[in-house]
Design a protein around this motif. Structure first.
Motif, PDB file in Angstrom:
ATOM      1  N   VAL A 176       0.836  -1.204   0.000  1.00  9.67           N
ATOM      2  CA  VAL A 176       0.000   0.000   0.000  1.00  9.67           C
ATOM      3  C   VAL A 176       0.871   1.254   0.000  1.00  9.67           C
ATOM      4  CG1 VAL A 176      -1.715   1.304   1.315  1.00  9.67           C
ATOM      5  CG2 VAL A 176      -1.922  -1.178   1.115  1.00  9.67           C
ATOM      6  N   LEU A 177       1.919   1.249   0.829  1.00  5.49           N
ATOM      7  CA  LEU A 177       2.847   2.379   0.860  1.00  5.49           C
ATOM      8  C   LEU A 177       3.502   2.597  -0.498  1.00  5.49           C
ATOM      9  CD1 LEU A 177       4.869   2.316   4.210  1.00  5.49           C
ATOM     10  CD2 LEU A 177       3.564   4.212   3.274  1.00  5.49           C
ATOM     11  N   GLY A 178       3.838   1.503  -1.176  1.00  8.83           N
ATOM     12  CA  GLY A 178       4.526   1.590  -2.462  1.00  8.83           C
ATOM     13  C   GLY A 178       3.632   1.878  -3.643  1.00  8.83           C
ATOM     14  N   GLY A 179       2.357   2.148  -3.395  1.00  7.73           N
ATOM     15  CA  GLY A 179       1.461   2.542  -4.475  1.00  7.73           C
ATOM     16  C   GLY A 179       0.737   1.416  -5.166  1.00  7.73           C
ATOM     17  N   VAL A 180       0.742   0.217  -4.585  1.00  6.59           N
ATOM     18  CA  VAL A 180       0.002  -0.907  -5.165  1.00  6.59           C
ATOM     19  C   VAL A 180      -1.454  -0.798  -4.735  1.00  6.59           C
ATOM     20  CG1 VAL A 180      -0.210  -3.415  -5.298  1.00  6.59           C
ATOM     21  CG2 VAL A 180       2.048  -2.365  -5.121  1.00  6.59           C
ATOM     22  N   SER A 181      -2.351  -0.757  -5.703  1.00 10.12           N
ATOM     23  CA  SER A 181      -3.769  -0.620  -5.396  1.00 10.12           C
ATOM     24  C   SER A 181      -4.363  -1.958  -4.973  1.00 10.12           C
ATOM     25  CB  SER A 181      -4.532  -0.084  -6.609  1.00 10.12           C
ATOM     26  OG  SER A 181      -5.936  -0.103  -6.383  1.00 10.12           O
ATOM     27  N   LEU A 182      -5.097  -1.965  -3.862  1.00  7.93           N
ATOM     28  CA  LEU A 182      -5.751  -3.189  -3.415  1.00  7.93           C
ATOM     29  C   LEU A 182      -6.892  -3.593  -4.341  1.00  7.93           C
ATOM     30  CD1 LEU A 182      -5.852  -2.623   0.453  1.00  7.93           C
ATOM     31  CD2 LEU A 182      -4.255  -4.018  -0.860  1.00  7.93           C
ATOM     32  N   LEU A 183      -7.282  -2.695  -5.249  1.00  5.91           N
ATOM     33  CA  LEU A 183      -8.313  -3.007  -6.237  1.00  5.91           C
ATOM     34  C   LEU A 183      -7.728  -3.670  -7.477  1.00  5.91           C
ATOM     35  CD1 LEU A 183     -10.466   0.250  -6.016  1.00  5.91           C
ATOM     36  CD2 LEU A 183     -10.859  -1.952  -4.894  1.00  5.91           C
ATOM     37  N   GLY A 184      -6.404  -3.853  -7.494  1.00  7.19           N
ATOM     38  CA  GLY A 184      -5.763  -4.571  -8.594  1.00  7.19           C
ATOM     39  C   GLY A 184      -5.382  -3.677  -9.753  1.00  7.19           C
ATOM     40  N   GLY A 185      -4.456  -4.182 -10.579  1.00 12.18           N
ATOM     41  CA  GLY A 185      -4.117  -3.515 -11.831  1.00 12.18           C
ATOM     42  C   GLY A 185      -3.117  -2.381 -11.726  1.00 12.18           C
ATOM     43  N   THR A 186      -2.665  -2.027 -10.523  1.00 16.88           N
ATOM     44  CA  THR A 186      -1.741  -0.905 -10.355  1.00 16.88           C
ATOM     45  C   THR A 186      -0.660  -1.271  -9.357  1.00 16.88           C
ATOM     46  OG1 THR A 186      -3.515   0.690 -10.778  1.00 16.88           O
ATOM     47  CG2 THR A 186      -1.517   1.521  -9.724  1.00 16.88           C
ATOM     48  N   GLY A 187       0.607  -1.018  -9.731  1.00 14.29           N
ATOM     49  CA  GLY A 187       1.715  -1.285  -8.822  1.00 14.29           C
ATOM     50  C   GLY A 187       2.999  -1.520  -9.591  1.00 14.29           C
ATOM     51  N   THR A 188       4.122  -1.198  -8.956  1.00  9.25           N
ATOM     52  CA  THR A 188       5.427  -1.365  -9.592  1.00  9.25           C
ATOM     53  C   THR A 188       6.417  -1.959  -8.601  1.00  9.25           C
ATOM     54  OG1 THR A 188       6.184   0.852  -8.971  1.00  9.25           O
ATOM     55  CG2 THR A 188       5.049   0.631 -11.098  1.00  9.25           C
ATOM     56  N   VAL A 189       7.448  -2.587  -9.122  1.00 12.46           N
ATOM     57  CA  VAL A 189       8.506  -3.151  -8.281  1.00 12.46           C
ATOM     58  C   VAL A 189       9.288  -2.052  -7.553  1.00 12.46           C
ATOM     59  CG1 VAL A 189      10.668  -4.452  -8.317  1.00 12.46           C
ATOM     60  CG2 VAL A 189       8.694  -5.277  -9.610  1.00 12.46           C
ATOM     61  N   PRO A 190       9.643  -0.927  -8.208  1.00 12.31           N
ATOM     62  CA  PRO A 190      10.309   0.143  -7.453  1.00 12.31           C
ATOM     63  C   PRO A 190       9.487   0.634  -6.267  1.00 12.31           C
ATOM     64  CG  PRO A 190      10.563   0.526  -9.793  1.00 12.31           C
ATOM     65  CD  PRO A 190       9.610  -0.612  -9.652  1.00 12.31           C
ATOM     66  N   GLY A 191       8.171   0.659  -6.413  1.00 10.57           N
ATOM     67  CA  GLY A 191       7.324   1.064  -5.305  1.00 10.57           C
ATOM     68  C   GLY A 191       7.434   0.116  -4.128  1.00 10.57           C
ATOM     69  N   ILE A 192       7.498  -1.195  -4.420  1.00  5.41           N
ATOM     70  CA  ILE A 192       7.673  -2.197  -3.359  1.00  5.41           C
ATOM     71  C   ILE A 192       9.006  -1.989  -2.656  1.00  5.41           C
ATOM     72  CG2 ILE A 192       7.924  -4.670  -2.890  1.00  5.41           C
ATOM     73  CD1 ILE A 192       5.106  -3.805  -3.570  1.00  5.41           C
ATOM     74  N   PHE A 193      10.046  -1.770  -3.439  1.00 11.72           N
ATOM     75  CA  PHE A 193      11.379  -1.578  -2.863  1.00 11.72           C
ATOM     76  C   PHE A 193      11.393  -0.399  -1.892  1.00 11.72           C
ATOM     77  CE2 PHE A 193      15.582   0.380  -2.898  1.00 11.72           C
ATOM     78  CZ  PHE A 193      16.388  -0.701  -2.587  1.00 11.72           C
TER      79      PHE A 193
END
Length: 352
Positions: free
Chosen positions: A249-266
C-alpha cells in the motif's frame, strides 16, 4: 513538478523516506552512514521477498494473507532436510518446491473452487502453520549447518549472497511484469477480469501463476530468515503477511488490482525497515516498535493522501486559470463577423 509528484507515488514516498532519514540522522548521530544502510538493506530482505510476491497476487485483484505461514513451513522443510544430512542444494530446492505447492493450493482454491482469496488464504494460513507445527512437534529447529548461515555473510564488496538473490528476484519480476506479454496480463486481469476473458487472456492461469510465484518468493524469504538468524522458531513468519500488505500500500500498489510497480515495493519496504532500525538508534524500548511503526504508517498514508489532494487542487486551479486567461484574450467571433459584415455593406450603401 507538482504534476510529477501528484502522478508518481514512488517519487513521493522516496521524498518522504529521505526526509525521515535526515530527521532521524539529526536526532541520532551516526545513523546516516554506510553501515546503517547495509543493516537496513540486510534487515529488509525477508520482507522484500514476501512483499514482492504479495504484489503479484494483489495485481490480479486478489489478496494473500498466508505468506507468513508459507515462509515458516518452507523454512521448516529446509531446516529438517539439512539436519537430516541432505545437501544444501537439495534442501533449498525442496524448500522452493514447498512454497510453490503452497501457492498452487491457494491458486486452485481461488480459481477452481471460486473461494474468495481472503477466505481461502485465511484458511491456508492456519493449515500451513498447523503442518509446520506437526513437522516440528512444536519445537524450534536449531544447529543449522554453517553452509546455510554462510549465505548471509557479507563478501568482499559488503554484499551477501542473499542480497544478490533478492536483487535478482526484483529485477526478474520487474522485467517480467513490464516487458513480457504474460507479465502484462497480471495488470489486465486485475484491471478488468471480464474484459480480459473476452480478449482471450487465460485469467485463471494468470491468477494461479501469481499465487505460485508468491509461494516461491515466500519460500525464498524462509531461506533468508533461516540463514540470517541461524535457527527456525515455531512462529517463524507470523504476522509478516500484514506488513507485506502495508509495504504494498505504501509503495502505491492498489488493493483493487491492476496498479503497482517493483520500485514502489522496494521503497515501501525500505521505509518500513528504516523505521525499525531508527528505533534502535533512538534507544526506544523494543515493545514500542509495533505501536510506532503502525502510527508512522498511518501518518504517512494520511499525509500522502492530503498532500496529493492539495496538489491535485493546485494543478486544477492552475489549468483553469490558464484556460480562462486564454479564452478571455480571444476575440468574440460572432461580434467580429457582425462588424465585418457591417463594414462590407457600407460601401454598397454609399455606392447606391
Amino acid at each position: 513538478m507538482l504534476d510529477f509528484f501528484a502522478r508518481n507515488r514512488v517519487a513521493t514516498l522516496c521524498a518522504v523516506t529521505v526526509l525521515a532519514f535526515l530527521l532521524i540522522g539529526a536526532a541520532a548521530p551516526g545513523y546516516l552512514s554506510l553501515s546503517t544502510a547495509s543493516v537496513v538493506m540486510s534487515n529488509s530482505l525477508v520482507l522484500m521477498s514476501v512483499a514482492l510476491g504479495t504484489m503479484l497476487v494483489i495485481l490480479t485483484r486478489n489478496i494473500d494473507v498466508s505468506s507468513g505461514s508459507v515462509l515458516g513451513l518452507s523454512a521448516v522443510v529446509l531446516g529438517l532436510m539439512l539436519n537430516d544430512g541432505h545437501s544444501l542444494a537439495i534442501a533449498i530446492a525442496t524448500c522452493l518446491v514447498t512454497g510453490a505447492i503452497a501457492g498452487l493450493i491457494n491458486g486452485l482454491l481461488v480459481t477452481m473452487l471460486n473461494v474468495p482469496s481472503i477466505i481461502a488464504t485465511l484458511g491456508t494460513l492456519g493449515l500451513f502453520r498447523g503442518v509446520m507445527l506437526i513437522l516440528t512437534g512444536g519445537n524450534w529447529i536449531e544447529e543449522l549447518p554453517q553452509s546455510l548461515k554462510g549465505l548471509a555473510i557479507n563478501g568482499t564488496l559488503g554484499i551477501s549472497i542473499l542480497t544478490v538473490i533478492v536483487v535478482i528476484a526484483l529485477v526478474v519480476v520487474g522485467i517480467c511484469v513490464r516487458q513480457t506479454r504474460f507479465g502484462r496480463y497480471f495488470y489486465a486481469v486485475g484491471d478488468n477480469r471480464e474484459a480480459s476473458r473476452h480478449l482471450g487472456i487465460p485469467v485463471k492461469l494468470v491468477q494461479i501463476a501469481a499465487f505460485v510465484a508468491a509461494g516461491v518468493l515466500a519460500a525464498i524469504a524462509g531461506m533468508i530468515f533461516a540463514a540470517q538468524i541461524g535457527f527456525i522458531p515455531n512462529q517463524a513468519g507470523s504476522g509478516l503477511e500484514l506488513k507485506a500488505i502495508a509495504a504494498n500500500v505504501l509503495g502505491g500498489v492498489s488493493l483493487l488490482g491492476g496498479t503497482g510497480t517493483v520500485p514502489g515495493i522496494f521503497v515501501g519496504v525500505i521505509f518500513l525497515t528504516s523505521i525499525d532500525s531508527a528505533l534502535v538508534f533512538l534507544k526506544i524500548p523494543a515493545f514500542w516498535n509495533d505501536f510506532i511503526a503502525g502510527a508512522v504508517l498511518l501518518l504517512v498514508l494520511l499525509l500522502d493522501g492530503r498532500v496529493r489532494m492539495a496538489v491535485d487542487r493546485a494543478i486544477r486551479a492552475k489549468r483553469y486559470a490558464v484556460h480562462h486567461h486564454t479564452n478571455t484574450n480571444q476575440p468574440d467571433q460572432s461580434n467580429t463577423s457582425k462588424r465585418d459584415g457591417a463594414s462590407a455593406s457600407r460601401p454598397q450603401e454609399a455606392g447606391e
